[in-house]
Design a protein around this motif. Sequence first.
Motif, mmCIF file in Angstrom:
data_model
loop_
_atom_site.group_PDB
_atom_site.id
_atom_site.type_symbol
_atom_site.label_atom_id
_atom_site.label_comp_id
_atom_site.label_asym_id
_atom_site.label_seq_id
_atom_site.Cartn_x
_atom_site.Cartn_y
_atom_site.Cartn_z
ATOM 1 N N MET A 101 0.835 -1.215 0.000
ATOM 2 C CA MET A 101 0.000 0.000 0.000
ATOM 3 C C MET A 101 0.866 1.260 0.000
ATOM 4 O O MET A 101 0.561 2.241 -0.670
ATOM 5 C CB MET A 101 -0.896 -0.005 1.241
ATOM 6 N N ASN A 102 1.973 1.213 0.755
ATOM 7 C CA ASN A 102 2.893 2.347 0.792
ATOM 8 C C ASN A 102 3.507 2.609 -0.575
ATOM 9 O O ASN A 102 3.736 3.758 -0.948
ATOM 10 C CB ASN A 102 4.008 2.102 1.816
ATOM 11 N N ILE A 103 3.789 1.507 -1.304
ATOM 12 C CA ILE A 103 4.389 1.656 -2.634
ATOM 13 C C ILE A 103 3.427 2.370 -3.575
ATOM 14 O O ILE A 103 3.813 3.258 -4.337
ATOM 15 C CB ILE A 103 4.781 0.270 -3.205
ATOM 16 N N VAL A 104 2.152 1.984 -3.508
ATOM 17 C CA VAL A 104 1.121 2.643 -4.335
ATOM 18 C C VAL A 104 1.051 4.129 -3.983
ATOM 19 O O VAL A 104 0.954 4.990 -4.865
ATOM 20 C CB VAL A 104 -0.252 1.975 -4.120
ATOM 21 N N LYS A 105 1.110 4.430 -2.691
ATOM 22 C CA LYS A 105 1.085 5.820 -2.237
ATOM 23 C C LYS A 105 2.276 6.591 -2.790
ATOM 24 O O LYS A 105 2.144 7.731 -3.260
ATOM 25 C CB LYS A 105 1.102 5.869 -0.704
ATOM 26 N N GLY A 106 3.457 5.971 -2.764
ATOM 27 C CA GLY A 106 4.666 6.610 -3.291
ATOM 28 C C GLY A 106 4.548 6.902 -4.775
ATOM 29 O O GLY A 106 4.904 7.997 -5.240
ATOM 30 N N PHE A 107 4.029 5.928 -5.543
ATOM 31 C CA PHE A 107 3.842 6.117 -6.979
ATOM 32 C C PHE A 107 2.854 7.258 -7.244
ATOM 33 O O PHE A 107 3.079 8.102 -8.116
ATOM 34 C CB PHE A 107 3.335 4.823 -7.620
ATOM 35 N N CYS A 108 1.771 7.279 -6.497
ATOM 36 C CA CYS A 108 0.744 8.324 -6.674
ATOM 37 C C CYS A 108 1.305 9.709 -6.373
ATOM 38 O O CYS A 108 1.030 10.677 -7.090
ATOM 39 C CB CYS A 108 -0.461 8.039 -5.779
ATOM 40 N N TYR B 244 6.910 15.128 -3.997
ATOM 41 C CA TYR B 244 8.101 14.512 -4.597
ATOM 42 C C TYR B 244 9.029 13.970 -3.512
ATOM 43 O O TYR B 244 9.516 12.839 -3.593
ATOM 44 C CB TYR B 244 8.828 15.536 -5.460
ATOM 45 N N LEU B 245 9.269 14.784 -2.488
ATOM 46 C CA LEU B 245 10.142 14.352 -1.386
ATOM 47 C C LEU B 245 9.556 13.143 -0.662
ATOM 48 O O LEU B 245 10.285 12.210 -0.298
ATOM 49 C CB LEU B 245 10.332 15.496 -0.381
ATOM 50 N N SER B 246 8.262 13.159 -0.445
ATOM 51 C CA SER B 246 7.600 12.031 0.224
ATOM 52 C C SER B 246 7.727 10.765 -0.608
ATOM 53 O O SER B 246 7.943 9.675 -0.074
ATOM 54 C CB SER B 246 6.120 12.351 0.457
ATOM 55 N N LYS C 196 11.164 9.217 -0.280
ATOM 56 C CA LYS C 196 11.315 8.473 0.977
ATOM 57 C C LYS C 196 10.643 7.101 0.910
ATOM 58 O O LYS C 196 11.109 6.150 1.524
ATOM 59 C CB LYS C 196 10.709 9.278 2.133
ATOM 60 N N ILE C 197 9.542 7.006 0.149
ATOM 61 C CA ILE C 197 8.768 5.759 0.101
ATOM 62 C C ILE C 197 9.301 4.781 -0.946
ATOM 63 O O ILE C 197 9.504 3.597 -0.659
ATOM 64 C CB ILE C 197 7.278 6.055 -0.177
ATOM 65 N N ILE C 198 9.544 5.249 -2.177
ATOM 66 C CA ILE C 198 9.919 4.333 -3.259
ATOM 67 C C ILE C 198 11.341 4.566 -3.787
ATOM 68 O O ILE C 198 11.784 3.856 -4.698
ATOM 69 C CB ILE C 198 8.921 4.424 -4.435
ATOM 70 N N GLY C 199 12.052 5.560 -3.225
ATOM 71 C CA GLY C 199 13.430 5.797 -3.646
ATOM 72 C C GLY C 199 13.554 6.836 -4.749
ATOM 73 O O GLY C 199 12.593 7.106 -5.481
ATOM 74 N N GLY C 200 14.743 7.396 -4.874
ATOM 75 C CA GLY C 200 14.976 8.468 -5.827
ATOM 76 C C GLY C 200 14.900 8.044 -7.280
ATOM 77 O O GLY C 200 14.416 8.788 -8.129
#
Length: 302
Positions: free
Chosen positions: A1-8, A236-238, A241-245
């Motif tokens: 779920m966090n990965i989906v949030k990072g992509f969004c 972008y910064l968030s 932190k979640i899915i990497g640069g």
Amino acid sequence: MNIVKGFCLAVLAALFWGVSGTFAQFLFQQRGINIEWMITMRLLVSGFFLLVFAKFGEKSDLFDIWKNKKDAVQLIIFSITGMLAVQYTYFAAIKHSNAATATVLQYAGPVIIAIYLAFKNKRVPVFLEIIAIVLAVLGTVLLVTHGDISSLSISGAALFFGLASAVSLAIYTLQPVKLLSKYKSSLVIGWGMLCGGIVFSFVKAPWQVEGTWDLQAFGYTAFIVILGTLVAFYAYLSAVKIIGGQKTSLLASMEPLSATVLAVLWLNVSYSTVDWVGSLFIISTVFLLSIKPKKVKPVEEH
């Protein structure tokens, strides 16, 4: 779920940046808003609120970065040659051409970074870097000539500021690396924006307002400053932190695509098949440069 949030979040940042460029084109070309004023306001307002976030949201010591003389000097250099330069050249490229062309040209920045790092590390660019460089050059040529190399399809000023924007993006990316390793990014970027805004206030003060102001102009300006800068930067910064640069920067390449589509559909910017091909060439370099070559494992001796 966090990965989906990072992509969004990464996609949201890219879309907001792309829309901001198109809104800026509308304000510059149809409402007569001064680009220097827009830059001053964007930097001052965004820088102030980022520092407020750093202070109360992240509990940072705002003046910690100024206590080290060397870091303070690097911050001032970044404010002018990185933050201010990338804002001005990008907006100037939009003014002299359109949001689509300006945003795509700016995405030649990663290729400039790759070339710089190759020279700095005294090595020959690897195969993928060479392909990316060739695609970036071909894409730029197609974009600015419509395929007819005997003439420019955009003004000399647009080409100059577009390429200058790519160089400024490279400086913006590389110059503050040491600062970002020591201090929170919101602190570095916040001070960079605020200092850049203060410096540019001597060029165009915040109270020197020009242009035709209606509800649409106010709304688009608010979008550029708040959603296109503050929210986009935080998203972008968030995402980093979640899915990497690496993944975040790849998703951010949706920015030129969103700017182009919106400029064509909304502002009726003429964009031919050749322009689309050139744009895809340049954008594809982001993906090529993100691929890390596999290291060959040494053969074990028995």
